[in-house]
Design a protein around this motif. Structure first.
Motif, PDB file in Angstrom:
ATOM      1  N   UNK A   1       0.948  10.274  -5.163  1.00 47.32           N
ATOM      2  CA  UNK A   1       1.921  11.283  -4.777  1.00 47.32           C
ATOM      3  C   UNK A   1       2.307  11.253  -3.314  1.00 47.32           C
ATOM      4  N   UNK A   2       2.194  10.079  -2.704  1.00 52.00           N
ATOM      5  CA  UNK A   2       2.559   9.941  -1.295  1.00 52.00           C
ATOM      6  C   UNK A   2       1.471  10.371  -0.327  1.00 52.00           C
TER       7      UNK A   2
ATOM      8  N   UNK B   1       0.836  -1.210   0.000  1.00 59.46           N
ATOM      9  CA  UNK B   1       0.000   0.000   0.000  1.00 59.46           C
ATOM     10  C   UNK B   1       0.867   1.255   0.000  1.00 59.46           C
ATOM     11  N   UNK B   2       2.029   1.178   0.639  1.00 60.23           N
ATOM     12  CA  UNK B   2       2.939   2.329   0.647  1.00 60.23           C
ATOM     13  C   UNK B   2       3.446   2.624  -0.763  1.00 60.23           C
ATOM     14  N   UNK B   3       3.765   1.562  -1.493  1.00 64.75           N
ATOM     15  CA  UNK B   3       4.244   1.757  -2.871  1.00 64.75           C
ATOM     16  C   UNK B   3       3.146   2.345  -3.755  1.00 64.75           C
ATOM     17  N   UNK B   4       1.927   1.869  -3.581  1.00 60.40           N
ATOM     18  CA  UNK B   4       0.804   2.403  -4.355  1.00 60.40           C
ATOM     19  C   UNK B   4       0.582   3.881  -4.027  1.00 60.40           C
TER      20      UNK B   4
ATOM     21  N   UNK C   1      -4.047  -2.541  -0.532  1.00 60.37           N
ATOM     22  CA  UNK C   1      -3.870  -3.865   0.083  1.00 60.37           C
ATOM     23  C   UNK C   1      -4.031  -3.804   1.601  1.00 60.37           C
ATOM     24  N   UNK C   2      -4.820  -4.719   2.140  1.00 52.98           N
ATOM     25  CA  UNK C   2      -4.999  -4.789   3.585  1.00 52.98           C
ATOM     26  C   UNK C   2      -5.971  -3.778   4.152  1.00 52.98           C
ATOM     27  N   UNK C   3      -6.597  -2.991   3.279  1.00 57.23           N
ATOM     28  CA  UNK C   3      -7.552  -1.979   3.732  1.00 57.23           C
ATOM     29  C   UNK C   3      -8.948  -2.373   3.263  1.00 57.23           C
ATOM     30  N   UNK C   4      -9.783  -2.767   4.190  1.00 57.65           N
ATOM     31  CA  UNK C   4     -11.158  -3.120   3.872  1.00 57.65           C
ATOM     32  C   UNK C   4     -12.099  -1.974   4.193  1.00 57.65           C
ATOM     33  N   UNK C   5     -13.376  -2.244   4.138  1.00 59.04           N
ATOM     34  CA  UNK C   5     -14.380  -1.209   4.372  1.00 59.04           C
ATOM     35  C   UNK C   5     -14.273  -0.613   5.778  1.00 59.04           C
ATOM     36  N   UNK C   6     -14.055  -1.492   6.779  1.00 63.84           N
ATOM     37  CA  UNK C   6     -13.967  -0.999   8.154  1.00 63.84           C
ATOM     38  C   UNK C   6     -12.791  -0.042   8.310  1.00 63.84           C
ATOM     39  N   UNK C   7     -11.627  -0.445   7.804  1.00 61.17           N
ATOM     40  CA  UNK C   7     -10.443   0.423   7.899  1.00 61.17           C
ATOM     41  C   UNK C   7     -10.682   1.744   7.183  1.00 61.17           C
TER      42      UNK C   7
END
Length: 216
Positions: A105-106, A96-99, A119-125
């Motif tokens: 743009x960071x 997710x950091x690379x994306x 990646x690793x981020x769902x609706x709750x997050x």
């Protein structure tokens, strides 16, 4: 599952929550939108206290996506190995950091769809980040809120999406921004799964839950 409470009762519930804690706060420590995303992603199947302990030193050296990439996956792993599923979580944080660096743009995007694409981020997050960082009245339903919503009749539903929608539909708009924090803290400390602390509950007389614990 309790029957849906009526508007006036729900308003009383949140009046009491507001009087007791006008500005409830999430318990995950963070420095900016990026560290909040990382902290919430790490908190899946882990306690906030455990995540905070692991990220304290991490965020001092990697508080942006580029700094996290510079730290590298092994470096990240050394910081978070006390957290459950840490290897998979480390891979997701790096991805997710690379994306974020390459596509945004960071910066952390502030739309639910863009956040959920990470990646690793769902609706709750995504809902937690939208609420805590941008003040959007999104409702992040975890196990505590699911339990409280159904026990109390504030937001009954068979799954997390149904409970999320019930909160959005039934909680008065002036309480919407903080609703998920009041409910999660109530579930975490009072309306606990195995032995709810009903004698200490602010809304005991408004709650239809039939298996209340006895007054001590």
């Amino acid at each position: 599952m309790a029957k849906q409470l009526d508007y006036h009762t729900i308003r009383q519930v949140f009046d009491r929550f507001h009087e007791a804690e006008p500005e409830p706060k999430g318990e995950l420590e963070h420095l900016n939108a990026y560290t909040l995303v990382v902290a919430v992603a790490l908190s899946a199947q882990a306690t906030d206290a455990g995540v905070n302990k692991a990220t304290k030193a991490l965020f001092e050296i990697a508080d942006t996506p580029q700094k996290m990439l510079d730290l590298g996956e092994e470096g990240l792993t050394q910081h978070i190995k006390s957290i459950g599923l840490y290897r998979n979580k480390a891979k997701n944080v790096m991805r997710l950091s690379r994306i974020l660096v390459e596509e945004y743009g960071g910066e952390v995007p502030n739309s639910r769809a863009a956040l959920e694409s990470l990646p690793g981020v769902g609706r709750k997050t995504a809902n937690v980040v939208l609420n805590m960082w941008w003040g959007y009245p999104s409702q992040a339903v975890d196990t505590h809120i699911f339990r409280v919503g159904n026990r109390t009749g504030i937001a009954p539903g068979k799954d997390v999406i149904a409970v999320e929608r019930a909160i959005e539909d039934n909680v008065p708009v002036d309480f919407a921004r903080h609703a998920h924090h009041w409910l999660i803290l109530h579930g975490r400390y009072i309306c606990k799964a195995r032995k709810p602390a009903c004698p200490a509950c602010l809304i005991r007389d408004l709650c239809p839950f039939e298996e209340k614990t006895e007054v001590s």
